[in-house]
Design an enzyme around this catalytic site. Structure first.
Site, PDB file in Angstrom:
ATOM      1  N   PHE A 138     -56.442 -47.501   8.841  1.00  8.58           N
ATOM      2  CA  PHE A 138     -57.487 -48.464   8.485  1.00  8.58           C
ATOM      3  C   PHE A 138     -56.900 -49.856   8.627  1.00  8.58           C
ATOM      4  O   PHE A 138     -55.873 -50.173   8.020  1.00  8.58           O
ATOM      5  CB  PHE A 138     -57.993 -48.262   7.054  1.00  8.58           C
ATOM      6  CG  PHE A 138     -59.129 -49.204   6.716  1.00  8.58           C
ATOM      7  CD1 PHE A 138     -60.442 -48.856   7.000  1.00  8.58           C
ATOM      8  CD2 PHE A 138     -58.881 -50.448   6.149  1.00  8.58           C
ATOM      9  CE1 PHE A 138     -61.496 -49.744   6.720  1.00  8.58           C
ATOM     10  CE2 PHE A 138     -59.928 -51.334   5.865  1.00  8.58           C
ATOM     11  CZ  PHE A 138     -61.232 -50.972   6.146  1.00  8.58           C
ATOM     12  N   ASP A 229     -48.516 -53.143   9.159  1.00 12.37           N
ATOM     13  CA  ASP A 229     -49.663 -53.548   8.331  1.00 12.37           C
ATOM     14  C   ASP A 229     -49.378 -53.178   6.881  1.00 12.37           C
ATOM     15  O   ASP A 229     -49.507 -52.022   6.485  1.00 12.37           O
ATOM     16  CB  ASP A 229     -50.942 -52.874   8.842  1.00 12.37           C
ATOM     17  CG  ASP A 229     -52.171 -53.311   8.040  1.00 12.37           C
ATOM     18  OD1 ASP A 229     -51.996 -53.864   6.934  1.00 12.37           O
ATOM     19  OD2 ASP A 229     -53.298 -53.079   8.507  1.00 12.37           O
ATOM     20  N   LYS A 258     -54.374 -58.679   0.448  1.00 12.25           N
ATOM     21  CA  LYS A 258     -54.649 -58.083  -0.866  1.00 12.25           C
ATOM     22  C   LYS A 258     -53.861 -58.729  -2.019  1.00 12.25           C
ATOM     23  O   LYS A 258     -54.215 -59.812  -2.451  1.00 12.25           O
ATOM     24  CB  LYS A 258     -54.425 -56.574  -0.808  1.00 12.25           C
ATOM     25  CG  LYS A 258     -55.501 -55.845   0.025  1.00 12.25           C
ATOM     26  CD  LYS A 258     -55.571 -54.390  -0.333  1.00 12.25           C
ATOM     27  CE  LYS A 258     -56.496 -53.575   0.561  1.00 12.25           C
ATOM     28  NZ  LYS A 258     -57.909 -53.674   0.214  1.00 12.25           N
TER      29      LYS A 258
HETATM   30  N1  PLP Z   1     -55.229 -53.208   6.614  1.00 10.53           N
HETATM   31  C1  PLP Z   1     -55.108 -52.319   5.613  1.00 10.53           C
HETATM   32  C2  PLP Z   1     -53.951 -51.373   5.603  1.00 10.53           C
HETATM   33  C3  PLP Z   1     -56.065 -52.264   4.583  1.00 10.53           C
HETATM   34  O1  PLP Z   1     -55.938 -51.350   3.606  1.00 10.53           O
HETATM   35  C4  PLP Z   1     -57.148 -53.173   4.627  1.00 10.53           C
HETATM   36  C5  PLP Z   1     -58.184 -53.144   3.582  1.00 10.53           C
HETATM   37  O2  PLP Z   1     -58.312 -52.207   2.816  1.00 10.53           O
HETATM   38  C6  PLP Z   1     -57.226 -54.078   5.685  1.00 10.53           C
HETATM   39  C7  PLP Z   1     -56.246 -54.085   6.663  1.00 10.53           C
HETATM   40  C8  PLP Z   1     -58.364 -55.049   5.780  1.00 10.53           C
HETATM   41  O3  PLP Z   1     -58.256 -56.023   4.784  1.00 10.53           O
HETATM   42  P1  PLP Z   1     -59.516 -56.889   4.370  1.00 10.53           P
HETATM   43  O4  PLP Z   1     -60.466 -55.989   3.665  1.00 10.53           O
HETATM   44  O5  PLP Z   1     -58.961 -57.969   3.485  1.00 10.53           O
HETATM   45  O6  PLP Z   1     -60.093 -57.449   5.642  1.00 10.53           O
END
Ligand code: PLP
Length: 425
Positions: A138, A229, A258
């Site tokens: 994700f 990520d 986050k």
């Molecule tokens: N990358 C990861 C691993 C995530 O868990 C998330 C969101 O849950 C994102 C990217 C996307 O972040 P955002 O919701 O702030 O766009």
């Protein structure tokens, strides 16, 4: 009518249903690991605003930094005139991320936006188009981030066509990466591999220990960049500041968001200086990225980590969670696989069948309802929506942790004894 019900009725009229809600609750205040809803009910928070409150709700130090900066200057746009907190935070993050080499950092507003920028930077620096991603990954909901994301419903269904030049392989098997480079895309065309060290939305999945080292080796061999990520796994959640540190792999680019700014919208791309500095002047940025109030909040978060020894707390919280989850696995047939590292822990809910345990999304939904009735907020995740994840603040006091875990235990007992799980999932 309760205030919650009244607000829910107004929300249903005016906010699209696609913007989902885990529970029908409106929150008035948050403090540490406790939420109070608009009807005055206290709720223990094991969700942390979806992994955003590693330092807890309204930490006094963060609130003070936000207040102070809001009284000085809320926004200038870094492209127009600059502010010191942006530069100071960049220096601190460059020092904190893995890798003993010169680095640079860029700020954006959301995780997805940071992922998109990491990809832009990797493509520019390498002059290559392709990006490799994983099953169960994700990376966000914007077009490119959604294209990198794996799960179709609800994230992608109906929202295509997707961004091109994205290749997806199973998570945890470096041989599949080698195979991809032979059968699907030439290594000379691949700009980067993007991976979560612990797959968050995918169900808190961790790969075998040799996976990231082998992947990094192959990347290095072919001049492919490794984008780490850390949006969900970062900022101390696993007991190291960044989860990739558990595998001793040094990424070229790290994506954070986050818990970086304890609830203010802030994300970052941090990485090797020569890669970060490759794109031309004006090629990167955005109006709100690196807003001084959000950067001050993040600087306060880093101070809280040091002063309150939050990394150590994440390790001891993780050990407590592991013991408890192990006991649930032994005692409840509805508890399946246990997942995660440090305090980034999760357990699967399953339905025992003659052919073995099957994932039960319905049990997860029911468990969330039962927990809420007893004053605890928990979240699910995973490809089958049957995994319950722990994202409580890292310094959660023992009494609240114990109360929350006991609530889950009571609810597991109720799930086990009820005949409710007839879903055949
Ligand atoms: N990358 C990861 C691993 C995530 O868990 C998330 C969101 O849950 C994102 C990217 C996307 O972040 P955002 O919701 O702030 O766009």
């Amino acid at each position: 009518m309760s205030r919650n019900k009244e607000l829910l009725a107004r929300r249903r009229e005016i906010v699209p249903r696609a913007v989902y809600n885990t529970v029908p609750v409106f929150i008035a205040t948050g403090s540490g690991s406790l939420l109070t809803d608009v009807d005055g009910r206290k709720i223990i928070d094991f969700a942390g605003g979806l992994g955003v409150l590693n330092v807890g709700h309204c930490h006094p130090k963060v609130v003070e930094a936000i207040r102070d900066q809001a009284g000085r200057c809320i926004h200038t746009c870094f492209h127009i005139t600059m502010t010191e907190p942006y530069v100071e935070l960049a220096e601190k993050l460059c020092a904190l991320t893995p890798g003993d080499f010169p680095k640079m950092a860029l700020f954006l507003s959301s995780g997805a936006e940071a992922v998109e920028n990491a990809v832009k930077i990797a493509r520019y620096a390498t002059g290559r188009p392709a990006i490799v991603t994983f099953e169960n990954a994700f990376h966000g909901r914007t077009l490119l981030a959604m294209s990198l994301t794996s799960k179709v419903k609800p994230y992608k269904y109906g929202f295509g066509p997707f961004a091109p030049e994205i290749y997806r392989i199973p998570f945890g098997d470096a041989d599949r990466f080698e195979d991809l480079l032979i059968n699907h895309v030439a290594p000379e065309s691949v700009a980067a591999v993007i991976a979560e060290p612990v797959q968050g939305e995918g169900g808190f999945l961790t790969p075998p220990p040799d996976f990231f080292p082998r992947l990094a080796e192959l990347c290095c061999e072919h001049g492919i960049l490794f984008i780490d990520d850390e949006v969900q796994s970062g900022m101390g959640r696993t007991g190291r500041m960044f989860a990739i540190e558990h595998s001793n792999v040094v990424p070229d680019l790290v994506v954070c968001a986050k818990s970086l700014a304890a609830g203010l919208p802030l994300s970052a791309v941090v990485g090797r200086r020569e890669i970060m500095d490759a794109p031309h002047v004006g090629g990167l940025g955005g109006t709100f990225g690196g807003n001084p109030v959000a950067c001050r909040a993040a600087l306060a978060v880093l101070e809280v980590f040091a002063e309150e020894r939050l990394l150590e707390k994440a390790v001891s919280l993780g050990a407590k969670l592991e013991r408890r989850l192990q006991a649930w696995k032994r005692n409840f047939k509805v508890v399946g696989e246990l997942r995660g590292i440090g305090s980034m822990r999760a357990f699967e809910l399953v339905k025992p069948t003659a052919d073995g345990p099957r994932p039960s999304k319905r049990s997860a939904i029911r468990l969330i309802e039962l927990c809420l009735e007893r004053g605890l907020l928990v979240l699910s995740c995973g490809a089958h929506g049957n995994t319950i994840r722990m994202l409580m603040p890292l310094a959660i006091p023992d009494d609240l942790l114990e109360r929350g875990l006991s609530i889950i235990e009571e609810c597991l007992r109720e799930l086990e004894t009820s005949k409710g799980d007839r879903d055949g999932e």
